[in-house]
Design a protein around this motif. Structure first.
Motif, PDB file in Angstrom:
ATOM      1  N   ALA A   1       3.846  10.192 -13.670  1.00 35.95           N
ATOM      2  CA  ALA A   1       4.674   9.868 -12.500  1.00 35.95           C
ATOM      3  C   ALA A   1       3.992   8.843 -11.596  1.00 35.95           C
ATOM      4  O   ALA A   1       4.627   7.909 -11.107  1.00 35.95           O
ATOM      5  N   VAL A   2       2.680   8.999 -11.404  1.00 35.41           N
ATOM      6  CA  VAL A   2       1.968   8.089 -10.506  1.00 35.41           C
ATOM      7  C   VAL A   2       1.943   6.673 -11.109  1.00 35.41           C
ATOM      8  O   VAL A   2       2.100   5.672 -10.393  1.00 35.41           O
ATOM      9  N   THR A   3       1.803   6.585 -12.406  1.00 38.32           N
ATOM     10  CA  THR A   3       1.752   5.273 -13.068  1.00 38.32           C
ATOM     11  C   THR A   3       3.118   4.586 -13.001  1.00 38.32           C
ATOM     12  O   THR A   3       3.217   3.405 -12.663  1.00 38.32           O
TER      13      THR A   3
ATOM     14  N   ASP B   1     -11.853  11.618  -5.541  1.00 34.54           N
ATOM     15  CA  ASP B   1     -11.630  12.666  -6.554  1.00 34.54           C
ATOM     16  C   ASP B   1     -10.696  12.170  -7.660  1.00 34.54           C
ATOM     17  O   ASP B   1     -10.623  12.781  -8.719  1.00 34.54           O
ATOM     18  N   LEU B   2      -9.982  11.060  -7.416  1.00 28.43           N
ATOM     19  CA  LEU B   2      -9.074  10.531  -8.443  1.00 28.43           C
ATOM     20  C   LEU B   2      -9.652   9.305  -9.151  1.00 28.43           C
ATOM     21  O   LEU B   2      -8.968   8.648  -9.925  1.00 28.43           O
ATOM     22  N   PHE B   3     -10.925   9.027  -8.878  1.00 26.76           N
ATOM     23  CA  PHE B   3     -11.560   7.843  -9.479  1.00 26.76           C
ATOM     24  C   PHE B   3     -11.460   7.850 -11.006  1.00 26.76           C
ATOM     25  O   PHE B   3     -10.975   6.897 -11.620  1.00 26.76           O
TER      26      PHE B   3
ATOM     27  N   VAL C   1      -5.020   2.984  -2.693  1.00 23.93           N
ATOM     28  CA  VAL C   1      -6.146   3.443  -1.874  1.00 23.93           C
ATOM     29  C   VAL C   1      -6.041   4.961  -1.790  1.00 23.93           C
ATOM     30  O   VAL C   1      -5.070   5.492  -1.252  1.00 23.93           O
ATOM     31  N   ARG C   2      -6.989   5.659  -2.374  1.00 25.89           N
ATOM     32  CA  ARG C   2      -6.902   7.129  -2.444  1.00 25.89           C
ATOM     33  C   ARG C   2      -8.291   7.713  -2.575  1.00 25.89           C
ATOM     34  O   ARG C   2      -9.284   6.984  -2.705  1.00 25.89           O
ATOM     35  N   GLY C   3      -8.370   9.036  -2.550  1.00 24.42           N
ATOM     36  CA  GLY C   3      -9.660   9.723  -2.551  1.00 24.42           C
ATOM     37  C   GLY C   3     -10.449   9.528  -3.838  1.00 24.42           C
ATOM     38  O   GLY C   3      -9.884   9.313  -4.923  1.00 24.42           O
TER      39      GLY C   3
ATOM     40  N   ILE D   1       6.474  10.985  -1.718  1.00 23.74           N
ATOM     41  CA  ILE D   1       6.270  12.437  -1.762  1.00 23.74           C
ATOM     42  C   ILE D   1       6.133  12.849  -3.229  1.00 23.74           C
ATOM     43  O   ILE D   1       7.063  12.692  -4.021  1.00 23.74           O
ATOM     44  N   GLU D   2       4.965  13.369  -3.582  1.00 27.27           N
ATOM     45  CA  GLU D   2       4.700  13.757  -4.975  1.00 27.27           C
ATOM     46  C   GLU D   2       4.969  15.260  -5.116  1.00 27.27           C
ATOM     47  O   GLU D   2       4.100  16.092  -4.863  1.00 27.27           O
ATOM     48  N   ASP D   3       6.203  15.562  -5.471  1.00 27.86           N
ATOM     49  CA  ASP D   3       6.652  16.962  -5.478  1.00 27.86           C
ATOM     50  C   ASP D   3       7.167  17.373  -6.849  1.00 27.86           C
ATOM     51  O   ASP D   3       8.158  18.106  -6.942  1.00 27.86           O
TER      52      ASP D   3
ATOM     53  N   PHE E   1       0.856  -1.194   0.000  1.00 23.94           N
ATOM     54  CA  PHE E   1       0.000   0.000   0.000  1.00 23.94           C
ATOM     55  C   PHE E   1       0.887   1.237   0.000  1.00 23.94           C
ATOM     56  O   PHE E   1       2.049   1.176   0.389  1.00 23.94           O
ATOM     57  N   ARG E   2       0.316   2.364  -0.378  1.00 24.98           N
ATOM     58  CA  ARG E   2       1.102   3.610  -0.308  1.00 24.98           C
ATOM     59  C   ARG E   2       0.198   4.793  -0.013  1.00 24.98           C
ATOM     60  O   ARG E   2      -0.998   4.817  -0.367  1.00 24.98           O
ATOM     61  N   PHE E   3       0.792   5.791   0.643  1.00 24.13           N
ATOM     62  CA  PHE E   3       0.144   7.085   0.801  1.00 24.13           C
ATOM     63  C   PHE E   3       1.053   8.052   0.049  1.00 24.13           C
ATOM     64  O   PHE E   3       2.264   8.045   0.261  1.00 24.13           O
ATOM     65  N   ALA E   4       0.470   8.852  -0.849  1.00 21.16           N
ATOM     66  CA  ALA E   4       1.297   9.641  -1.773  1.00 21.16           C
ATOM     67  C   ALA E   4       0.904  11.121  -1.772  1.00 21.16           C
ATOM     68  O   ALA E   4       0.371  11.629  -2.750  1.00 21.16           O
ATOM     69  N   PRO E   5       1.178  11.823  -0.666  1.00 24.05           N
ATOM     70  CA  PRO E   5       0.779  13.235  -0.623  1.00 24.05           C
ATOM     71  C   PRO E   5       1.688  14.127  -1.471  1.00 24.05           C
ATOM     72  O   PRO E   5       2.852  13.789  -1.711  1.00 24.05           O
ATOM     73  N   SER E   6       1.149  15.240  -1.919  1.00 22.91           N
ATOM     74  CA  SER E   6       1.964  16.260  -2.581  1.00 22.91           C
ATOM     75  C   SER E   6       2.455  17.204  -1.494  1.00 22.91           C
ATOM     76  O   SER E   6       1.670  17.615  -0.639  1.00 22.91           O
ATOM     77  N   SER E   7       3.731  17.560  -1.562  1.00 22.98           N
ATOM     78  CA  SER E   7       4.278  18.429  -0.515  1.00 22.98           C
ATOM     79  C   SER E   7       4.113  19.893  -0.900  1.00 22.98           C
ATOM     80  O   SER E   7       5.053  20.669  -0.873  1.00 22.98           O
TER      81      SER E   7
ATOM     82  N   SER F   1       4.272  14.567 -15.459  1.00 21.92           N
ATOM     83  CA  SER F   1       2.939  15.014 -15.037  1.00 21.92           C
ATOM     84  C   SER F   1       2.465  14.057 -13.954  1.00 21.92           C
ATOM     85  O   SER F   1       3.038  12.974 -13.768  1.00 21.92           O
ATOM     86  N   TYR F   2       1.419  14.442 -13.263  1.00 22.84           N
ATOM     87  CA  TYR F   2       0.858  13.562 -12.231  1.00 22.84           C
ATOM     88  C   TYR F   2       0.561  12.181 -12.807  1.00 22.84           C
ATOM     89  O   TYR F   2       0.966  11.157 -12.249  1.00 22.84           O
ATOM     90  N   HIS F   3      -0.159  12.147 -13.951  1.00 23.66           N
ATOM     91  CA  HIS F   3      -0.571  10.863 -14.529  1.00 23.66           C
ATOM     92  C   HIS F   3       0.632   9.958 -14.820  1.00 23.66           C
ATOM     93  O   HIS F   3       0.611   8.762 -14.516  1.00 23.66           O
TER      94      HIS F   3
HETATM   95  N1  GLU Z   1      -0.464  13.224  -4.828  1.00 21.47           N
HETATM   96  C1  GLU Z   1      -1.885  13.089  -4.971  1.00 21.47           C
HETATM   97  C2  GLU Z   1      -2.589  14.031  -4.006  1.00 21.47           C
HETATM   98  O1  GLU Z   1      -1.984  14.482  -3.054  1.00 21.47           O
HETATM   99  C3  GLU Z   1      -2.387  11.690  -4.705  1.00 21.47           C
HETATM  100  C4  GLU Z   1      -1.987  10.752  -5.771  1.00 21.47           C
HETATM  101  C5  GLU Z   1      -2.538   9.349  -5.680  1.00 21.47           C
HETATM  102  O2  GLU Z   1      -2.846   8.879  -4.564  1.00 21.47           O
HETATM  103  O3  GLU Z   1      -2.605   8.708  -6.711  1.00 21.47           O
HETATM  104  O4  GLU Z   1      -3.752  14.313  -4.220  1.00 21.47           O
END
Ligand code: GLU
Length: 295
Positions: free
Chosen positions: A209-211, A227-229, A223-225, A42-44, A6-12, A205-207
């Motif tokens: 880098a996340v992939t 809003d990213l569905f 597992v994420r919000g 860390i998504e920076d 699992f991962r938690f990937a916040p933007s700093s 880009s987000y798309h």
């Molecule tokens: N970095 C993204 C955010 O903070 C989340 C990315 C993800 O979980 O795929 O909203």
């Protein structure tokens, strides 16, 4: 058996709020319940808005919440070459093109279409789809514009990408989308048009880098919000194009503010640090996000 990751990937680019606390605690808990691993990323990539101070504040907040993660933490700005390599592969496959239109030019183009009574299509986030002008440029014209020093972004040629793939994409949703979509979900990447994969000032880009990162880090459960569905459609397409493994997805509900809107990073009173200063305990936060029941 493979160990779940699992991962938690916040933007700093701001302080963590209750919504982040919920996502981090939920990931952490699910990883523990599954006997799996929990990673922090860390998504920076937006180095103009992210900072080492905000990154340190994220660590402080998560530590205080009682969350433990593996080291080293993957910081995206340290790995731009990985995203470049992925972009090169898509470029070699002829699936990306340089786009020169500025945001202002796009706005003007769309306003003109609207004035002619043509409603312009929008992506699931409500942003207008990118016009086809740059996609249709001849190679010689692209060369000329680049030689003139015009800045450009790399975009996915969505139609060519979907055609090259030759089949639809879907994913296993263990949570739910905004309209209750769950189970096997059909992805609709075309709804996003020619998404940006890299910019001059942000070389990914987000798309993208996340992939790339979810695959590189062996993430099995995203597992994420919620809003990213819908963005998952783009991630699934990129995974298929690059032959990457497919994680399972769990899009969770968003924490809403008193006004019923999504929490934002500027919302001081729901910020974890602000709540801590006001005397809240980690147990209070767990209660506030509805995760206080024991494992
Ligand atoms: N970095 C993204 C955010 O903070 C989340 C990315 C993800 O979980 O795929 O909203």
């Amino acid at each position: 058996m493979t160990v779940p990751v699992f991962r938690f990937a916040p933007s700093s680019n701001g302080a963590l709020h209750l919504g982040h606390a919920y996502s981090a605690m939920l990931n952490h808990r699910l990883a523990r319940e599954a006997g799996g691993r929990f990673l922090l990323r860390i998504e920076d990539i937006d180095t103009s808005r992210c900072s080492p101070e905000l990154e340190q504040a994220i660590y402080r907040d998560l530590e205080w919440l009682g969350i433990e993660w593996e080291l080293p933490v993957r910081r995206q700005s340290d790995h731009f070459e990985d995203y470049r390599a992925a972009l090169d592969r898509l470029e070699d496959a002829g699936l990306v093109y340089p786009s020169f239109m500025t945001r202002g030019e796009v706005r003007a183009f769309i306003a003109e279409a609207a004035a002619e009574g043509k409603p312009w299509p929008r992506d699931p986030d409500g942003a207008p789809l990118f016009p086809s002008i740059d996609r249709e440029r001849a190679p010689s014209e692209r060369k000329r514009l680049a030689a003139e020093g015009l800045p450009f972004a790399w975009r996915l040629d969505m139609e060519s990408a979907c055609t090259a793939l030759g089949h639809g994409v879907d994913w296993d949703e263990e949570g739910a989308g905004p309209c209750g979509e769950t189970g096997r979900v059909r992805a609709d990447p075309r709804a996003w048009g020619d998404v940006v994969l890299a910019r001059k000032e942000t070389p990914t880009s987000y798309h993208l880098a996340v992939t790339v990162d979810d695959a590189l880090q062996g993430i099995t459960h995203v597992v994420r919000g919620r809003d990213l569905f819908f963005a998952t459609a783009v991630h699934r397409l990129l995974q298929e194009l690059m032959g990457l493994p497919v994680p399972r997805y769990y899009h969770h509900a968003l924490m809403l503010g008193a006004d019923g809107r999504k929490l934002s990073k500027s919302e001081g009173d729901t910020g974890i640090a602000a709540l801590r200063k006001a005397g809240a305990t980690p147990a209070d936060i767990a209660r506030m996000v509805g995760l206080d029941n024991p494992l």
